[in-house]
Design an enzyme around this catalytic site. Structure first.
Site, short mmCIF file in Angstrom:
data_model
loop_
_atom_site.label_atom_id
_atom_site.label_comp_id
_atom_site.label_asym_id
_atom_site.label_seq_id
_atom_site.Cartn_x
_atom_site.Cartn_y
_atom_site.Cartn_z
N GLU A 1 62.29 -58.83 0.19
CA GLU A 1 61.56 -58.01 -0.78
C GLU A 1 60.61 -58.81 -1.66
O GLU A 1 60.71 -58.81 -2.88
CB GLU A 1 62.55 -57.20 -1.62
CG GLU A 1 63.27 -56.23 -0.70
CD GLU A 1 64.07 -55.17 -1.41
OE1 GLU A 1 64.82 -55.52 -2.33
OE2 GLU A 1 63.95 -53.99 -1.03
N GLU B 1 69.05 -53.86 6.65
CA GLU B 1 69.99 -53.21 5.73
C GLU B 1 70.08 -51.74 6.13
O GLU B 1 69.06 -51.10 6.38
CB GLU B 1 69.51 -53.31 4.27
CG GLU B 1 69.48 -54.74 3.78
CD GLU B 1 68.92 -54.90 2.35
OE1 GLU B 1 68.99 -53.96 1.55
OE2 GLU B 1 68.41 -56.00 2.07
C1 GAL Z 1 67.62 -53.51 -0.94
C2 GAL Z 1 67.72 -54.97 -1.32
C3 GAL Z 1 69.12 -55.39 -1.59
C4 GAL Z 1 69.81 -54.40 -2.48
C5 GAL Z 1 69.77 -53.06 -1.85
C6 GAL Z 1 70.37 -51.98 -2.70
O1 GAL Z 1 66.36 -53.04 -1.22
O2 GAL Z 1 67.17 -55.78 -0.33
O3 GAL Z 1 69.09 -56.66 -2.18
O4 GAL Z 1 69.13 -54.34 -3.70
O5 GAL Z 1 68.45 -52.67 -1.66
O6 GAL Z 1 71.67 -52.23 -3.06
#
Ligand code: GAL
Length: 907
Positions: free
Chosen positions: A381, A445
């Protein structure tokens, strides 16, 4: 804006037979020139009585004016006086710092050596010429904030100090300055090719002796994979130094848009791992890192993204040894610039270029010899820009053997895999269909594990199986970052931070103390490498391994009649290869009088490094005998007895129509209930179910008795249940009938008016006298919800009311047991028609809703029991898609029936 200075060129992390001295232990410390005291290194000062941790997700906790940081900058002075061990060689030496957050000015014996930046990256300083036999004075001045903080805006606690190890290492002249091993594998010929730089290589087991740098050698080997992490022990050596090494042969390739290792497509069934410990923060003890790896392996996790920085190097050696695919991610995140529309983002500002590449160089050089690392990741990010592109191209030149990952390059201009976070099922489906960018696709993620959830994992699995180039993903995230404090786990805001993001830091598959949450059990089931299902002909066993067969497994079955074992045996499964399947006939089974379930388990035939023999890797259940139909109760007359209505074993209030007694038990009778204490996912930002529910007033329903009808055959109570202020509601009719010792209730529900929202739950709520033991036949042993229920099997289970609770760090709906055929609790036996869900707790849903920490929940003297026809699914809207349409609970006409029997009347 530049990197640190004064350090020597980065090299791989290794230990050798050269002299070394660990400097971990107790150091002198003072904060902001206060009084000197003691501190443990490695560690964070905020967790040792100096200052406080602070949590923000995206926002910088200081004004954004790079490279400046606040003048009010907490500063820790560290001092250690050390003597050299006897016989310390008169050779060059370096001081190695494995992690200093956020920067450190290093001095030895009053000589300034340089400055570290890049909190989660190593730095080494040349000190041989400064050492004396005794009384060496090492000082480190650490600032909480530095220009580097702009590059370290990861979603985690802000905590400072020397939080990884410090060591003094002799670097003998003529020793191994650095080394690099290339160990590839050709899956067609089965041969490995080995070469080394930096010294001679010997691998006794392969009869390789003194392989010269630059020479390469091919020979038959067993490959390394996460499923079969074969390592060969060797030694890289010169006349002056010997470095023990562990070699894994494997080749990572992208061919036809598919990522392969050793020629086989891989699917990442992964997790994002932050380094966290509830007392030590990011200074994670080694045995705890091992605990993480063992827990992962035992729950069918096969991959880790080291979000969002390189981990302690020890963790990577565990991944090599136990077998996990790793995406090693650089210590880089500038997310807070997103709040400014990315204006001034360092990623595209040439003044930061050297810092970016320096960080990547230090990670790649440190970690290059780990077979477990299959992708390099530039960071997280940080939007996009030239500096990221420069990191990618430096990496590709330096190490062409591993593809480059970075999620923020949406256009895939400088990455080798297309990566996204939290894409919905529909979008992943579309990416799969279109083979977007022609690259392998991964979800770096997905399925945000905050609080109760995530829901919808199995639907992602289906997509990973449907499209070859959709190659899995990494759950966000492994662990809740709660910090132990005052008898509970603290989260953002608990330390009085003016700016914080609350419990958004509590979003892991394991609790802060690493107790697995139900989400991890669900993960383990959804992503099991063997699938066992029923077919018309019998049992199907399918392999989802990418590299190994099934030789390490044994298959056993048990057959249960209404949850009671009546037969068991071993199943002979033809030995198939990775990805193959076998159909097997059902074993011979005895006749049963109740519901007959065959459970087949695949378990380790012999001990593995990560679990004992007998550890269950996968299981499946097949319904062999349907339950016999139930006979609805009836036939007993309703009688008026003074101020009560008596119906069989039930007593009712004639005015409210509520059940007041069941046999000898005093009850707060069953009433319609629609409310649950919202989960983090209900409260999620994109799909604000909670807001809609509260606006609709579902947390304060009122019950109006329309009419209590008495008939000789029973009682019918007509009610209207509705929130204040609105015109819509539910008509709920309770039909009671009885025979002998059985009291039967059917509730007919009809929505009245236009409902503006979904329903949290649809069922009955009642209170019983205090009870402890619970027994049921249904899904268990753990909690289950509509879209997270794979891990719960059908069986007979016992528990206690307390053990039914899942202690989510931020209290919320939990502990639902699904598909109960019957339940016994507090002297009552309850039968479903055919099934119901239940929760039982010593507090109400309202108490649960009001609580902010687990210790806000105080047991009362009654048990509050919910019997549900259904609950709304969980989804993953705390970050990502909400509840899938098929798991949403809408107001609609419904009927729901249960039978109450005093438990004493049942065997
Ligand atoms: C993503 C980020 C993570 C965490 C997650 C939400 O955008 O890469 O570090 O913030 O969202 O828990």
């Amino acid at each position: 804006m530049g990197p640190g200075f004064g350090s020597v060129a980065p090299r791989s992390f290794f230990t050798s037979d050269a002299a070394s001295l660990s400097l971990d232990g107790t150091w002198d410390f003072r904060l902001d020139e206060g009084d000197w005291g003691a501190i443990t290194v490695p560690g964070h000062w905020q967790l040792q009585g100096h200052g406080s941790p602070a949590y923000t997700n995206v926002r910088y906790p200081f004004p954004v004016e790079p490279p400046f940081v606040p003048s009010d900058n907490p500063t820790g002075d560290y001092r250690l006086v050390f003597d050299l061990p006897e016989n310390w060689p008169d050779e060059p030496a370096v001081l190695r710092f494995d992690g200093v957050d956020s920067c450190g000015l290093i001095c030895l014996n009053d000589v300034e050596l340089g400055v570290t930046r890049g909190s989660r990256l190593p730095a080494e300083f040349e000190v041989g010429h400064l050492l004396r036999p005794s009384g060496n004075v090492l000082t480190v001045r650490v600032h909480q904030w530095s220009a580097g903080s702009y590059l370290e805006d990861q979603d985690m606690w802000w905590m400072s100090g020397i939080f990884r190890s410090v060591a003094l290492l002799s670097r003998p002249r003529g020793g191994v300055a650095d080394y690099e091993i290339h160990a590839s594998y050709d899956h067609v010929t089965g041969s490995g090719t080995l070469s080394v730089e930096g010294g001679l290589l010997s691998v006794p087991e392969l009869e390789v002796t003194d392989l010269l740098p630059g020479q390469s050698f091919s020979l038959a080997v067993e490959p390394w994979s996460a499923e079969s992490p074969r390592l060969y022990d060797g030694v890289v050596h010169t006349d002056a130094e010997r470095v023990p090494v562990r070699i894994g042969f494997r080749t990572v390739e992208i061919s036809d848009g598919v990522l392969t290792v050793n020629g086989s497509r891989v699917v990442f069934r992964g997790v994002n791992r932050h380094e966290h410990h509830p007392r030590f923060g990011r200074a994670v003890p080694r045995e705890v890192a091992l605990q993480d790896v063992l827990l992962m392996k035992r729950h069918n996790v096969n991959a880790v993204r080291t979000s969002h920085y390189p981990p302690d190097p020890y963790f990577l050696s565990l991944c090599d040894e136990y077998g996990l695919w790793v995406i090693d991610e650089c210590d880089l995140e500038t997310h807070g610039f997103g709040e400014l529309g990315w204006a001034g983002n360092p990623s595209d500002d040439p003044r930061w270029a050297e810092s970016y590449v320096d960080r990547m160089r230090r990670m790649v050089e440190r970690d290059k010899n780990h077979p477990s690392i299959v992708l390099w990741s530039l960071g997280n990010e940080s939007h996009t820009g030239r500096n990221l592109a420069a990191m990618a191209s430096w990496t590709r030149d330096r190490d062409p053997s591993r593809p480059v990952h970075y999620e923020g390059d949406f256009a895939c201009e400088y990455v080798d895999v297309y990566s996204r976070m939290y894409a919905s099922h529909d979008e992943v489906e579309q990416i799969g269909r279109e083979h977007a960018h022609g690259l392998p696709f991964i979800l770096c993620e997905f399925a945000h594990a905050m609080g109760n959830g995530p829901g919808g994992m199995i639907e992602y699995r289906e997509l990973f199986e449907r499209y070859e180039h959709v190659q899995g993903g990494f759950i966000w995230e492994w662990i809740d970052h709660g910090l132990e404090r005052d008898g509970h786990f603290a989260y953002g805001g608990d330390f009085g931070e003016p700016l914080h993001d609350g419990n958004f830091v509590i979003d892991g598959l394991v609790f802060p103390d690493r107790t697995p949450s139900p989400g991890l059990a669900e993960f383990g089931k959804v992503f099991e490498p063997i699938r066992i299902t029923g077919t018309e002909a019998g049992i199907r066993v399918e392999s989802f391994y990418d590299h190994v067969g099934m030789d390490h497994l044994r298959f056993d079955w048990v057959y249960e009649d209404d949850g009671v074992e009546v037969a068991s045996g071993t199943l002979e499964v033809p030995r198939t290869t990775a990805g193959a399947r076998a159909d097997i006939a059902l074993p011979e089974l005895p006749a049963v009088s109740g519901e007959g379930w065959l459970t087949v388990r695949a378990s380790l035939a012999a001990p593995a490094s990560w679990a004992d023999a007998g550890h269950v890797v996968a299981w499946g259940q097949i319904l062999v005998a349907e339950p016999p139909p139930a006979t609805p109760p009836g036939g007993v007359e309703l009688v008026h007895l003074g101020a009560v209505l008596r119906h069989g074993i039930g007593e009712f209030d004639p005015v409210t129509g509520l059940l007041t007694k069941l046999g000898e038990l005093t009850l707060d009778g069953p009433r319609l209930d629609l409310w649950r204490a919202p989960t983090d996912n209900d409260r999620g930002s994109d799909h604000p179910e909670e807001r809609a529910w509260r606006d609709a007033g579902l947390h304060r329903l009122q019950h109006r008795v329309v009419d209590v009808e008495t008939h000789p055959s029973g009682l019918v109570v007509h009610t209207r249940v509705a929130p204040p202020a609105w015109g819509f509601g539910m008509l709920a009719d309770y039909h009671w009938t009885a025979d002998g010792d059985r009291l039967h209730l059917r509730v007919d529900i009809t929505p009245d008016g236009e409902w503006p929202c979904t329903l949290p739950r649809l069922g009955l709520r009642m209170a019983l006298p205090a009870a402890d033991a619970v027994e049921w036949f249904g899904r268990g042993p753990g909690e289950a919800y509509a879209d997270s229920r794979q891990a719960a099997r059908i069986g007979r289970f016992t528990s206690t009311v307390d053990a039914l609770q899942t202690p989510y760090v931020f209290p919320q709906e939990n502990g639902n047991r699904a598909d109960a055929r019957w339940l016994r609790i507090g002297g009552v036996h309850i039968e479903g028609e055919p099934v119901f869900d239940f929760t039982a707790r010593r507090w109400t849903s309202e108490d649960l809703d009001a609580a902010r920490h687990t210790d806000d929940l105080v047991p009362g003297d009654r048990v509050h029991l919910n019997l549900d026809l259904a609950q709304h699914g969980l989804g993953t809207a705390s970050c990502g898609p909400g509840v899938l349409p098929q798991y949403r609970l809408h107001a609609r006409k419904a009927s729901f029936a249960v039978t109450f029997v005093p438990a004493s009347g049942r065997s």
